[in-house]
Scaffold this active site. Structure first.
Site, PDB file in Angstrom:
ATOM      1  N   LYS A 126       0.868  -1.192   0.000  1.00 30.13           N
ATOM      2  CA  LYS A 126       0.000   0.000   0.000  1.00 30.13           C
ATOM      3  C   LYS A 126       0.892   1.224   0.000  1.00 30.13           C
ATOM      4  O   LYS A 126       2.020   1.171   0.490  1.00 30.13           O
ATOM      5  CB  LYS A 126      -0.872   0.025   1.269  1.00 30.13           C
ATOM      6  N   ASP A 166      -7.145   4.196  -4.278  1.00 36.71           N
ATOM      7  CA  ASP A 166      -7.775   4.051  -2.957  1.00 36.71           C
ATOM      8  C   ASP A 166      -8.383   5.432  -2.676  1.00 36.71           C
ATOM      9  O   ASP A 166      -8.643   6.192  -3.624  1.00 36.71           O
ATOM     10  CB  ASP A 166      -6.739   3.633  -1.891  1.00 36.71           C
TER      11      ASP A 166
HETATM   12  P1  NDP Z   1     -13.033   7.635  -2.454  1.00 40.13           P
HETATM   13  O1  NDP Z   1     -11.970   8.637  -2.286  1.00 40.13           O
HETATM   14  O2  NDP Z   1     -13.614   7.409  -3.793  1.00 40.13           O
HETATM   15  O3  NDP Z   1     -14.237   7.945  -1.456  1.00 40.13           O
HETATM   16  C1  NDP Z   1     -14.026   8.028  -0.080  1.00 40.13           C
HETATM   17  C2  NDP Z   1     -15.327   8.413   0.589  1.00 40.13           C
HETATM   18  O4  NDP Z   1     -15.165   8.319   1.999  1.00 40.13           O
HETATM   19  C3  NDP Z   1     -15.747   9.852   0.316  1.00 40.13           C
HETATM   20  O5  NDP Z   1     -17.120   9.938   0.419  1.00 40.13           O
HETATM   21  C4  NDP Z   1     -15.051  10.596   1.448  1.00 40.13           C
HETATM   22  O6  NDP Z   1     -15.642  11.852   1.742  1.00 40.13           O
HETATM   23  C5  NDP Z   1     -15.223   9.620   2.583  1.00 40.13           C
HETATM   24  N1  NDP Z   1     -14.114   9.751   3.535  1.00 40.13           N
HETATM   25  C6  NDP Z   1     -12.799   9.611   3.269  1.00 40.13           C
HETATM   26  N2  NDP Z   1     -12.069   9.814   4.363  1.00 40.13           N
HETATM   27  C7  NDP Z   1     -12.938  10.085   5.344  1.00 40.13           C
HETATM   28  C8  NDP Z   1     -12.787  10.382   6.706  1.00 40.13           C
HETATM   29  N3  NDP Z   1     -11.579  10.446   7.296  1.00 40.13           N
HETATM   30  N4  NDP Z   1     -13.910  10.589   7.428  1.00 40.13           N
HETATM   31  C9  NDP Z   1     -15.129  10.527   6.844  1.00 40.13           C
HETATM   32  N5  NDP Z   1     -15.331  10.247   5.539  1.00 40.13           N
HETATM   33  C10 NDP Z   1     -14.256  10.038   4.816  1.00 40.13           C
HETATM   34  O7  NDP Z   1     -12.418   6.279  -1.866  1.00 40.13           O
HETATM   35  P2  NDP Z   1     -12.927   4.783  -2.080  1.00 40.13           P
HETATM   36  O8  NDP Z   1     -14.385   4.730  -2.251  1.00 40.13           O
HETATM   37  O9  NDP Z   1     -12.059   4.183  -3.115  1.00 40.13           O
HETATM   38  O10 NDP Z   1     -12.509   4.105  -0.695  1.00 40.13           O
HETATM   39  C11 NDP Z   1     -13.409   4.008   0.400  1.00 40.13           C
HETATM   40  C12 NDP Z   1     -12.950   2.904   1.339  1.00 40.13           C
HETATM   41  O11 NDP Z   1     -12.913   1.665   0.625  1.00 40.13           O
HETATM   42  C13 NDP Z   1     -11.531   3.075   1.909  1.00 40.13           C
HETATM   43  O12 NDP Z   1     -11.489   2.503   3.198  1.00 40.13           O
HETATM   44  C14 NDP Z   1     -10.682   2.226   0.968  1.00 40.13           C
HETATM   45  O13 NDP Z   1      -9.480   1.809   1.584  1.00 40.13           O
HETATM   46  C15 NDP Z   1     -11.633   1.060   0.729  1.00 40.13           C
HETATM   47  N6  NDP Z   1     -11.395   0.256  -0.462  1.00 40.13           N
HETATM   48  C16 NDP Z   1     -11.315   0.822  -1.693  1.00 40.13           C
HETATM   49  C17 NDP Z   1     -11.137   0.026  -2.804  1.00 40.13           C
HETATM   50  C18 NDP Z   1     -11.125   0.589  -4.187  1.00 40.13           C
HETATM   51  O14 NDP Z   1     -11.078  -0.201  -5.124  1.00 40.13           O
HETATM   52  N7  NDP Z   1     -11.187   1.888  -4.390  1.00 40.13           N
HETATM   53  C19 NDP Z   1     -10.951  -1.433  -2.676  1.00 40.13           C
HETATM   54  C20 NDP Z   1     -11.137  -1.922  -1.347  1.00 40.13           C
HETATM   55  C21 NDP Z   1     -11.336  -1.098  -0.288  1.00 40.13           C
HETATM   56  P3  NDP Z   1     -15.149  13.194   0.983  1.00 40.13           P
HETATM   57  O15 NDP Z   1     -15.809  13.171  -0.346  1.00 40.13           O
HETATM   58  O16 NDP Z   1     -15.591  14.281   1.877  1.00 40.13           O
HETATM   59  O17 NDP Z   1     -13.650  13.086   0.904  1.00 40.13           O
HETATM   60  O1  2IT Z   2      -7.953  -1.695  -0.541  1.00 35.00           O
HETATM   61  C1  2IT Z   2      -7.910  -2.174  -1.694  1.00 35.00           C
HETATM   62  O2  2IT Z   2      -8.090  -3.378  -1.910  1.00 35.00           O
HETATM   63  C2  2IT Z   2      -7.677  -1.256  -2.810  1.00 35.00           C
HETATM   64  N1  2IT Z   2      -7.603  -0.053  -2.599  1.00 35.00           N
HETATM   65  C3  2IT Z   2      -7.539  -1.788  -4.204  1.00 35.00           C
HETATM   66  C4  2IT Z   2      -6.167  -2.349  -4.425  1.00 35.00           C
HETATM   67  C5  2IT Z   2      -5.851  -2.733  -5.846  1.00 35.00           C
HETATM   68  O3  2IT Z   2      -4.673  -3.023  -6.078  1.00 35.00           O
HETATM   69  O4  2IT Z   2      -6.730  -2.767  -6.693  1.00 35.00           O
END
Ligand code: NDP
Ligand code: 2IT
Length: 453
Positions: A126, A166
């Site tokens: 990561k 992420d």
């Molecule tokens: P995005 O940046 O697309 O969206 C994040 C969302 O969470 C936004 O709505 C953001 O609000 C909110 N957010 C972020 N940080 C905080 C915080 N500290 N407190 C409150 N709200 C917060 O990210 P993702 O959707 O990609 O990721 C969301 C979660 O999913 C994370 O935990 C990530 O690690 C996990 N994840 C993501 C994957 C992926 O493929 N993208 C795969 C597996 C897990 P705002 O718009 O105000 O910033």
């Molecule tokens: O938390 C996760 O699994 C991710 N942000 C996606 C990682 C990836 O390599 O697609």
């Protein structure tokens, strides 16, 4: 805890005393693995646990960049290369002001076991930066991404380490970083996943984490004679994972009552339907606005400001059948868990990584809530990243339907694996133990087989 497991925990607590998120992830993991060590002395003999909690390599670097006023700005960059026993390091990049070594080590640790569960040949890693993309122009984002890749590019490679997105890193950022890598190294190779399908990205990668969460949750429910149909759901977040979880839940017949961002929560008793979701996608992905605007447009919805500082989140106090935290770590605390159980929530499917505190997990488990841990339930994203790597190696592109079918199969396999492992080594329906142990067993075998490295 077994004395040998406790010794590993004590070492991490001492050496990484200033890394609370990392200690939390290791605590949760070791309490599952503790159930194995008595019957598997080879784990202790080969010091598998001691080695596993120590990243193979951590890279830290500075990122200078010019803002739109011509001023020099500076951020800190990281890549945690946690474990390569199963394949190239694989895991996302996070751009958020909260990013530090503790957060990235916890994410890389979780990623290692998640990647093992996908059944693909992927190690765990990561990275990211404390850069805050909010309010930055396109030009600033591009210059930051280019400076970030100038250094990161030396440490990654299609057979070495393959980052993805992420929090704060989506298709736009991946595109800028990919372009910069290609320009510096003069190579068109799959060193990042989550690329646009127009230059080597896999179809369904943007959708994959959210769709996968819905598929895994459906599998858990099906085994209990339940389904997602006509059920009310709470979703937190409004980014990539939240949007595509909502999209798939709607397709499966659920009603989605809530979404949120880092400023507040919207509660829409009439349900966030496909049209409203399209509005949210434009609001968050194109206009990069705040979720508060939703309640101005749709008068039936209520907006409640919530920046995480209150003792509980009003979103988790809305009555519903199932809950899907899709924002960030530790967003469900003990108070939230008590509210969820008081409202008789039946399933919590973690879209985010480690969204539930240790105390909250205990409260939910004791109340008999079906808890799908992130390392299993959000594995769909990295699984399709793995499929993007395969397509890049083949220099072919599969159709959306082909990728989606493989994603569904992978999530069903993950359910079969974590549920049978839970029954064998722990208790039925303890998917936390099931995911930790199933992910661990494969990596442990690979680490022992590769000697002391
Ligand atoms: P995005 O940046 O697309 O969206 C994040 C969302 O969470 C936004 O709505 C953001 O609000 C909110 N957010 C972020 N940080 C905080 C915080 N500290 N407190 C409150 N709200 C917060 O990210 P993702 O959707 O990609 O990721 C969301 C979660 O999913 C994370 O935990 C990530 O690690 C996990 N994840 C993501 C994957 C992926 O493929 N993208 C795969 C597996 C897990 P705002 O718009 O105000 O910033
Ligand atoms: O938390 C996760 O699994 C991710 N942000 C996606 C990682 C990836 O390599 O697609």
């Amino acid at each position: 805890m077994h004395a040998a497991t406790q010794r590993v925990m004590d070492r991490v607590s001492k050496l990484d005393a200033n890394q609370p998120e990392y200690i939390q992830a290791v605590t949760s993991f070791l309490s599952s693995i503790d159930k194995l060590v008595e019957d598997m002395p080879q784990i202790l003999y080969h010091k598998v646990l001691d080695r596993m909690v120590e990243p193979e390599r951590v890279i830290m670097f500075r990122i200078p960049w010019f803002d739109d006023d011509g001023m020099i700005q500076l951020n800190r960059g990281f890549r945690v290369q946690m474990n390569s026993a199963l394949g190239p390091y694989k895991g996302g990049l996070r751009f958020h002001p909260s990013v530090n070594l503790s957060i990235l080590k916890f994410l890389a640790f979780e990623q290692t076991f998640k990647n093992s569960l996908t059944g693909l040949s992927l190690g765990g890693g990561k990275g990211g930066s404390d850069f805050d993309p909010k309010g930055k122009s396109d030009g600033e984002i591009m210059r930051f991404c280019q400076s970030f890749m100038l250094e990161l590019g030396r440490h990654i490679g299609e057979d070495t380490d393959v980052p993805a997105g992420d929090i704060g890193v989506g298709g736009r950022e991946i595109g800028y970083m990919y372009g910069q890598y290609k320009r510096i190294h003069n190579k068109s190779v799959g060193i990042l996943t989550g690329k646009s399908p127009s230059f080597g990205g896999s179809f369904i990668r943007p959708e994959a984490t959210g769709y996968g969460l819905a598929y895994l949750s459906a599998a858990i429910l099906e085994a209990k004679g339940k389904s997602l149909e006509n059920k009310s759901c709470l979703i937190s977040g409004s980014g990539n994972v939240a949007q595509f979880t909502t999209e798939k839940l709607l397709a499966m017949g659920s009603k989605v009552l809530t979404m949120s961002d880092s400023s507040g929560v919207i509660i829409d008793p009439s349900g966030i339907d496909a049209q409203k979701l399209a509005y949210i996608k434009t609001l968050k992905n194109v206009r990069r606005g705040r979720i508060a605007e939703y309640a101005q447009k749709y008068k039936e919805a209520t907006y409640i400001p919530h920046d995480g500082s209150a003792t509980s989140n009003p979103l988790w106090d809305v009555k519903a059948d199932y809950a899907f935290p899709c924002a960030t770590q530790n967003e469900i605390n003990a108070n939230d868990a008590r509210n969820l159980t008081a409202n008789k929530i039946q399933l919590v499917g973690e879209g985010a990584n480690m969204p539930t505190t240790l105390e909250a997990k205990d409260i939910l488990m004791e109340a008999g809530v079906l808890l799908a841990p992130g390392k299993a339930s959000n594995a769909g994203g990295v699984a399709v990243s793995g499929l993007e790597m395969v397509q890049n190696s083949q220099r072919l592109q599969w159709t959306p339907a082909q990728v989606d079918a493989q994603l569904l199969t992978i999530m069903k396999n993950i359910y079969a694996n974590i549920s049978s492992t839970a029954e064998k080594y722990s208790t039925k329906n303890n998917f936390i133990d099931g995911a930790n142990i199933a992910g661990f067993l494969k990596i442990s075998e690979a680490m022992i087989g590769q000697g002391y490295v």
